[in-house]
Write a protein that holds these residues in place. Structure first.
Motif, short mmCIF file in Angstrom:
data_model
loop_
_atom_site.label_atom_id
_atom_site.label_comp_id
_atom_site.label_asym_id
_atom_site.label_seq_id
_atom_site.Cartn_x
_atom_site.Cartn_y
_atom_site.Cartn_z
N GLN A 98 -17.86 -97.87 -17.36
CA GLN A 98 -17.07 -97.28 -16.27
C GLN A 98 -16.53 -98.35 -15.33
OE1 GLN A 98 -20.11 -94.61 -14.87
NE2 GLN A 98 -19.32 -92.87 -16.05
N MET A 99 -17.34 -99.36 -15.06
CA MET A 99 -16.88 -100.45 -14.20
C MET A 99 -15.68 -101.14 -14.80
SD MET A 99 -16.74 -104.00 -13.92
CE MET A 99 -18.04 -104.68 -14.97
N ASP A 141 -23.49 -102.14 -9.01
CA ASP A 141 -23.20 -100.80 -8.50
C ASP A 141 -23.77 -99.79 -9.49
OD1 ASP A 141 -22.25 -98.39 -7.58
OD2 ASP A 141 -20.13 -98.92 -7.69
N SER A 147 -24.12 -96.80 -9.53
CA SER A 147 -23.51 -95.48 -9.66
C SER A 147 -22.57 -95.44 -10.86
CB SER A 147 -22.72 -95.13 -8.39
OG SER A 147 -21.56 -95.95 -8.25
N LYS A 148 -22.33 -96.62 -11.47
CA LYS A 148 -21.45 -96.72 -12.62
C LYS A 148 -22.17 -97.37 -13.79
CE LYS A 148 -17.34 -97.69 -9.76
NZ LYS A 148 -16.27 -98.69 -9.51
N ASP A 175 -13.56 -100.00 -17.04
CA ASP A 175 -12.42 -99.09 -17.09
C ASP A 175 -11.74 -98.95 -15.73
OD1 ASP A 175 -11.01 -97.27 -19.00
OD2 ASP A 175 -11.48 -95.78 -17.46
N SER A 176 -12.54 -99.12 -14.66
CA SER A 176 -11.97 -99.03 -13.31
C SER A 176 -11.16 -100.27 -12.96
CB SER A 176 -13.09 -98.83 -12.28
OG SER A 176 -13.87 -100.01 -12.11
N ILE A 177 -11.46 -101.39 -13.61
CA ILE A 177 -10.71 -102.63 -13.39
C ILE A 177 -9.34 -102.54 -14.06
CG2 ILE A 177 -10.65 -105.12 -13.81
CD1 ILE A 177 -12.73 -104.31 -11.74
N HIS A 178 -9.36 -102.07 -15.30
CA HIS A 178 -8.12 -101.88 -16.06
C HIS A 178 -8.39 -100.83 -17.13
CE1 HIS A 178 -4.22 -102.91 -17.77
NE2 HIS A 178 -4.80 -102.85 -18.96
N LYS A 179 -7.58 -99.81 -17.18
CA LYS A 179 -7.80 -98.71 -18.11
C LYS A 179 -7.93 -99.20 -19.55
CE LYS A 179 -8.16 -94.26 -18.79
NZ LYS A 179 -9.31 -93.51 -18.21
N THR A 221 -12.70 -103.23 -22.17
CA THR A 221 -14.06 -103.08 -22.68
C THR A 221 -14.52 -104.41 -23.30
OG1 THR A 221 -15.53 -101.67 -24.02
CG2 THR A 221 -13.39 -102.27 -24.99
#
Length: 276
Positions: A256-257, A249, A251-252, A259-263, A266
């Motif tokens: 960012q990907m 994706d 767009s990320k 962080d979107s799974i779990h804040k 990394t």
């Protein structure tokens, strides 16, 4: 230093540049391949980003992860032909050596070679198989990774392996995200996790190349530093894992990907090993 046709062809295979350009670059660099590559880049010639992965050997990658998923070891065993890489004895030797290395917590390939298996050093077991099969066999690489959550990946051809360590998982199941990142590393060949981990020599090298490229384009001397820094930022975006566009994706970024799974999720470290 005399530049041979073999040298020229080797540089051409490494970079994709023309024969005459390669010959001139090697002559200017006095036969130093890395210096010749820099010369070609500064002159705007096509240079393959994959040159560091190029090898003449075949082989196989073997990976073992501990039960807790916090520690993993990767062994790359090289040979001359794909036929031997798929040989049952070759595969058995690779697994045996890896098991012994993990059990004895070896840190380097040299320690692995000296490790005794069935009363004899691993180096002697390699020599035995060389004599039986008739091909050169060697440990190409040996790597260890530790972290909060290790996710392994071996490419379908068996010659490319990745270990990625994730942190800040918060107890969540991040295996799929880890596999996506491992496949990203396999495909995109990042040089570091983030820009702060790129070594100073590489940073300076990219700045100098950026200046030379701008100078060759006729840009004013006063603008060279600014242009080079812009090119350096693009290098960070293209070549550091967390700043790369996520291949599934774009767009990320990878950061960012995750962080979107779990804040806060990394990557703390990774290893990528390829044979051939």
């Amino acid at each position: 230093m005399a530049i041979t046709a073999q040298d020229v062809n080797k540089l051409r295979q490494m970079t994709g540049a023309g024969m005459m350009d390669c010959k001139k670059a090697l002559a200017e660099a006095n036969g130093d391949f890395e210096a010749a590559i820099d010369i070609l880049r500064k002159k705007g010639q096509k240079v393959s980003a994959a040159r560091s992965d190029r090898q003449t050997s075949e082989g196989a990658v073997f990976i073992k992860v501990n039960d807790a998923g916090t520690k993993a070891t990767l062994l790359a065993l090289g040979c001359e032909t794909d036929f031997v890489a798929k040989n049952e004895e070759f595969q058995r030797l690779g697994n045996t050596v890896l098991e012994a290395a993990v059990k004895n917590d070896m840190d380097t390939a040299g320690e692995v070679l000296a490790l005794h298996v069935d009363g004899r050093p691993v180096a002697e077991h390699l020599t035995d198989l060389i004599g039986k099969i008739g091909e050169k066999i060697e440990i190409v690489s040996y790597e260890k990774v530790e972290g909060e959550k290790i996710v392994p990946y071996v490419h379908s051809n068996g010659k490319l392996g990745v270990l990625v360590a994730l942190k800040n998982t918060g107890g969540a199941d991040v295996t799929e995200a880890g596999k996506d990142v491992a496949m990203q590393i396999a495909a995109m060949r990042p040089v570091a996790v983030d820009k702060d981990e790129v070594d100073a020599a590489t940073v300076q090298r990219e700045i100098e190349i950026g200046k030379e490229q701008a100078r060759a384009e006729g840009k004013p001397e006063a603008m060279l530093e600014k242009i080079a820094m812009g090119k350096l930022n693009k290098f960070y975006k293209d070549s550091t894992l967390l700043n790369q566009e996520f291949v599934k994706d774009n767009s990320k970024t990878v950061a960012q990907m995750l962080d979107s799974i779990h804040k806060g999720l990394t990557v703390s470290s990774f290893k990528r090993i390829q044979i051939g």
